[in-house]
Scaffold this motif. Structure first.
Motif: not given
Ligand code: SF4
Ligand code: ZN
Length: 262
Positions: A187-200
């Motif tokens: 998605c061009p609006h990107g996923a939630e930043a905190l969720r991305n960090d948690i994923r990593v």
């Protein structure tokens, strides 16, 4: 999660997870003549992103001969995610988009007469949500993100997550081995930043300590049992604007829409 005569509304985005779940539910449904499956897709109005996914979703439903219904934010709410991003650049798009999607899927499911809503969240999504709720300081939200969410008051349709114990890698493997054509762009609006960090973080943890995501999911199940015991059953009103059940005067979606639709 399911009974032999359920009418399942599957939230179908056109991504790998929901197309995988569609293929699995079709196989199950054929073994139970009194069950029914309808795929429901939501067009959030994200240019250059959702169009491709909706085409893939429609194509797969056609191939599998599954009834497919699409609803859009524009027709339901008078706005789109792209327009919301333009009006409120100060806000996280997913915060709005996620609430509206839940409402849109619910409306579509009621429209087709479904008895349950199935979503394709996998183990990785679930483990991320557990940590996200805790890091947001809102552990009570764990109750609402349960793999089976039944409303004791009977006002909301039961929501189920049949892939909640399946790691994302296995879903990807299933999709590839089944030759599924799924949307790969983000998605061009990107996923939630905190969720991305948690994923990593969780991927690193799971690599170093295999089973971390399962353990987190199991811990959340135990916590939910304790939280449910201490959480009072809240009375529901009808939203003054849309009539949907809500513990407040207006539902979450209507409150959000007030700030973005003139
Ligand atoms: Fe909506 Fe966020 Fe998902 Fe994009 S990533 S479709 S904005 S919830
Ligand atoms: Zn409302």
């Amino acid at each position: 999660m399911l009974t032999h005569d359920d009418h399942i509304a599957l939230a179908l985005s056109g991504g790998k997870d929901s197309l995988t779940l569609l293929n699995i539910l079709v196989k199950l449904e054929r073994r139970f003549p009194r069950s029914r499956l309808t795929a429901v897709s939501v067009d959030e109005g994200i240019e250059g992103y959702r169009d491709e996914a909706l085409l893939l979703a429609a194509k797969e439903c056609g191939r599998l001969d599954v009834e497919h219904v699409t609803v859009s934010y524009k027709e339901l709410f008078g706005t789109t995610t792209d327009e919301i991003v333009e009006t409120r650049p100060d806000k996280t798009p997913c915060a709005y988009c996620g609430v509206l999607r839940r409402k849109a899927i619910n409306k579509a499911a009621l429209m087709v007469g479904a008895t349950k809503i199935a979503t394709a969240h996998n183990l990785d999504d679930e483990a991320q949500t557990v940590l996200l709720n805790i890091l947001h300081g809102d552990p009570m939200r764990l109750i609402r993100s349960a793999p089976v969410l039944r409303d004791v008051r009977g006002r909301f349709l039961t929501r189920i997550k049949p892939l909640c114990d399946i790691p994302e890698k296995e879903v990807v493997l299933y999709a590839y081995l089944s030759g599924l054509e799924f949307q790969s762009i983000a998605c061009p609006h990107g996923a939630e930043a905190l969720r991305n960090d948690i994923r990593v973080f969780l991927n690193q943890m799971d690599q170093r300590h295999p089973g971390t995501k399962f353990t987190l999911q199991r811990s959340a199940e135990r916590l939910r049992e304790l939280l449910i015991e201490s959480a009072p059953v809240v009375e529901l009103n009808d939203c003054e604007r849309c009539g949907d059940p809500t513990p407040h005067r207006l539902c979450e979606a209507c409150i959000m829409l007030e700030t973005v639709v003139a």
